[in-house]
Motif scaffolding. Sequence first.
Motif, short mmCIF file in Angstrom:
data_model
loop_
_atom_site.label_atom_id
_atom_site.label_comp_id
_atom_site.label_asym_id
_atom_site.label_seq_id
_atom_site.Cartn_x
_atom_site.Cartn_y
_atom_site.Cartn_z
N VAL A 226 0.87 -1.18 0.00
CA VAL A 226 0.00 0.00 0.00
C VAL A 226 0.90 1.23 0.00
O VAL A 226 1.74 1.38 0.88
N PHE A 227 0.74 2.08 -1.01
CA PHE A 227 1.57 3.26 -1.14
C PHE A 227 0.77 4.56 -0.96
O PHE A 227 1.15 5.59 -1.49
N LEU A 228 -0.30 4.49 -0.21
CA LEU A 228 -1.13 5.66 0.04
C LEU A 228 -0.65 6.35 1.32
O LEU A 228 -0.11 5.70 2.21
N PRO A 229 -0.86 7.67 1.40
CA PRO A 229 -0.41 8.40 2.60
C PRO A 229 -1.14 7.92 3.85
O PRO A 229 -2.36 8.00 3.94
N MET A 230 -0.38 7.44 4.80
CA MET A 230 -0.96 6.88 6.02
C MET A 230 -1.60 7.95 6.90
O MET A 230 -2.54 7.65 7.64
N ASP A 231 -1.17 9.21 6.80
CA ASP A 231 -1.81 10.24 7.60
C ASP A 231 -3.27 10.43 7.20
O ASP A 231 -4.13 10.59 8.05
N ILE A 232 -3.54 10.35 5.90
CA ILE A 232 -4.93 10.47 5.43
C ILE A 232 -5.71 9.21 5.81
O ILE A 232 -6.87 9.30 6.21
N VAL B 79 -8.67 4.14 8.64
CA VAL B 79 -8.46 3.06 7.68
C VAL B 79 -7.03 2.54 7.84
O VAL B 79 -6.09 3.32 7.96
N SER B 80 -6.89 1.23 7.84
CA SER B 80 -5.56 0.62 7.93
C SER B 80 -5.13 0.10 6.55
O SER B 80 -5.95 -0.02 5.63
N GLN B 81 -3.87 -0.25 6.46
CA GLN B 81 -3.39 -0.86 5.22
C GLN B 81 -4.13 -2.17 4.96
O GLN B 81 -4.44 -2.49 3.81
N GLU B 82 -4.43 -2.87 6.02
CA GLU B 82 -5.13 -4.15 5.88
C GLU B 82 -6.51 -3.97 5.24
O GLU B 82 -6.98 -4.84 4.49
#
Length: 83
Positions: A38-44, A50-53
């Motif tokens: 997952v290459f989406l911004p984790m802050d958003i 929402v988690s990577q999972e």
Amino acid sequence: ILGVRDIHADHAASHIGKAQGIVTCLRATPYHCTRRKVFLPMDICMLHGVSQEDFLRGKQEKNVRDVIYDIASQAHIHLEHVR
């Protein structure tokens, strides 16, 4: 590439490039998820709970859609700067 030396053209190209990069990242998300990345911004993502999972499992709940919307909105903002 064409030898144009204009600060306004450079500024517009910068914003277009950022918008294209964001959209490319969003479009590639399903592909990357099949490879457990997952290459989406984790802050958003964290902002919406929402988690990577959630992405890896292919969930399509409202909070996941909200993450995608917020990221896509950033691309739209860059396009508005170009206009």
